[in-house]
Design a protein around this motif. Structure first.
Motif, PDB file in Angstrom:
ATOM      1  N   HIS A   1       0.840  -1.198   0.000  1.00  0.00           N
ATOM      2  CA  HIS A   1       0.000   0.000   0.000  1.00  0.00           C
ATOM      3  C   HIS A   1       0.877   1.250   0.000  1.00  0.00           C
ATOM      4  CE1 HIS A   1      -3.112   2.902   0.939  1.00  0.00           C
ATOM      5  NE2 HIS A   1      -2.417   3.277   2.000  1.00  0.00           N
ATOM      6  N   CYS A   2       1.880   1.266   0.859  1.00  0.00           N
ATOM      7  CA  CYS A   2       2.752   2.439   0.938  1.00  0.00           C
ATOM      8  C   CYS A   2       3.554   2.614  -0.348  1.00  0.00           C
ATOM      9  CB  CYS A   2       3.679   2.338   2.142  1.00  0.00           C
ATOM     10  SG  CYS A   2       2.763   2.530   3.683  1.00  0.00           S
TER      11      CYS A   2
ATOM     12  N   ALA B   1       2.263   7.003  -6.501  1.00  0.00           N
ATOM     13  CA  ALA B   1       1.317   8.081  -6.808  1.00  0.00           C
ATOM     14  C   ALA B   1       1.981   9.443  -6.632  1.00  0.00           C
ATOM     15  CB  ALA B   1       0.089   7.970  -5.906  1.00  0.00           C
ATOM     16  N   CYS B   2       2.700   9.620  -5.533  1.00  0.00           N
ATOM     17  CA  CYS B   2       3.390  10.900  -5.286  1.00  0.00           C
ATOM     18  C   CYS B   2       4.429  11.157  -6.361  1.00  0.00           C
ATOM     19  CB  CYS B   2       4.099  10.878  -3.932  1.00  0.00           C
ATOM     20  SG  CYS B   2       2.959  10.900  -2.564  1.00  0.00           S
TER      21      CYS B   2
ATOM     22  N   LEU C   1       2.407   1.889  -3.289  1.00  0.00           N
ATOM     23  CA  LEU C   1       1.456   2.493  -4.220  1.00  0.00           C
ATOM     24  C   LEU C   1       1.353   3.993  -3.971  1.00  0.00           C
ATOM     25  CD1 LEU C   1      -1.452  -0.143  -4.216  1.00  0.00           C
ATOM     26  CD2 LEU C   1       0.221   0.238  -6.014  1.00  0.00           C
ATOM     27  N   VAL C   2       1.348   4.393  -2.707  1.00  0.00           N
ATOM     28  CA  VAL C   2       1.281   5.826  -2.377  1.00  0.00           C
ATOM     29  C   VAL C   2       2.543   6.532  -2.878  1.00  0.00           C
ATOM     30  CG1 VAL C   2       1.173   7.535  -0.534  1.00  0.00           C
ATOM     31  CG2 VAL C   2      -0.204   5.468  -0.382  1.00  0.00           C
TER      32      VAL C   2
END
Lengths: 147, 141
Positions: free
Chosen positions: B103-104, B110-111, B106-107
């Motif tokens: 999940h992190c 995204a950033c 993926l974040v």
């Protein structure tokens, strides 16, 4: 009662005050329907959800995405009683809409990603943690009235 | 099941991230430590403060392994065999943590990628990281 640090309060207020709900809402909901296609089960009457392009161009998805963000704002404005704020909506999702509460987390994760993509470097680990804490409380409140 | 298009997309994205493996890996790890403090318990032997040498080198290792797997996803079990053994018998990281790290990651993507991290790319990446984590945990029991 959820304890919020000053940093967390300020971060949440800041993120949402700068957010364009009509962009972020549709982006988050359509992302959820694309990344987790089984969530489409709740939107049978939304028309064409056949592929990513269709979902992203679907006006009903867009409208609903905006509705969701407007609803999130209520939690932002009442951070000290999120549970009560969403009691009605929780009942609605449980009794009428029959949404599996696990789905709330999926949408929440997609919203996090959308906000991350918008804020870029400004979405630091600490900001992410605060945002996720807020969303976790909202998600929990939405699941509260299920039985 | 990843489609051919998805595999190509994933290989392309990770190919482009290899030059900044350190930064991507360290960023994802830091996010995980901030949001999920329990994950720090696996790193008591390292200095995981921002920009520390340990954090950068560890982040780099992880990203390069993910990138290597992305080159031929159908061979994931073969590529990851040594890492499977490492995680099962030595590291013994509870596999729930793989989800948190994914999940992190993926974040972080995204950033880093902004609008280029399209819903289609996100979906493919989520599938790949889930498959990667599943293979990694295969030798656990």
């Amino acid at each position: 009662m959820v304890e919020w640090t000053d940093f967390e309060r300020a971060t949440i207020q800041d993120i949402f005050s700068k957010m364009d709900y009509e962009v972020v809402g549709p982006a988050a909901l359509s992302r959820c329907l694309i990344v987790y296609p089984w969530t489409q089960r709740y939107f049978g009457n939304f028309g064409n959800l056949y592929n990513a392009a269709a979902i992203m161009g679907n006006p009903m998805v867009a409208k609903h995405g905006t509705t969701i963000l407007n609803s999130l704002e209520r939690g932002v404005k009442k951070m000290d009683n999120i549970k009560e704020t969403y009691a009605e909506l929780s009942k609605l999702h449980s009794e009428k809409l029959r949404v599996d509460p696990d789905n709330f987390k999926l949408l929440s994760d997609c919203l996090t990603i959308v906000v991350a993509a918008q804020l870029g470097k400004a979405f630091t680990g600490e900001v992410q943690a605060a945002f996720q804490k807020f969303m976790a409380v909202v998600v929990s409140s939405l699941g509260r009235q299920y039985y | 099941m990843l489609s051919t298009k998805q595999k190509e997309l994933i290989a392309e994205i990770w190919g482009g991230l290899t030059p900044v493996a350190e930064d991507i890996g360290a960023d994802a790890l830091l996010r995980m430590f901030a949001s999920y403090p329990g994950t720090k318990t696996y790193f008591s032997h390292l200095d995981i403060s921002p920009r520390s040498a340990h954090l950068l080198s560890h982040g780099k290792k992880i990203v390069l392994a993910i990138a290597e797997g992305a080159k031929d996803i159908s061979q994931l079990t073969v590529t990851l065999a040594p890492l499977q053994t490492l995680h099962a018998y030595q590291l013994r990281i509870d596999p729930t943590n793989f989800k948190l790290f994914s999940h992190c990651m993926l974040v972080t993507l995204a950033c880093h990628m902004g609008d280029d991290f399209t819903p289609v790319a996100h979906a493919a990446m989520d599938k790949y990281l889930s498959a990667f984590a599943a293979v990694l945990a295969e030798k656990y029991r």
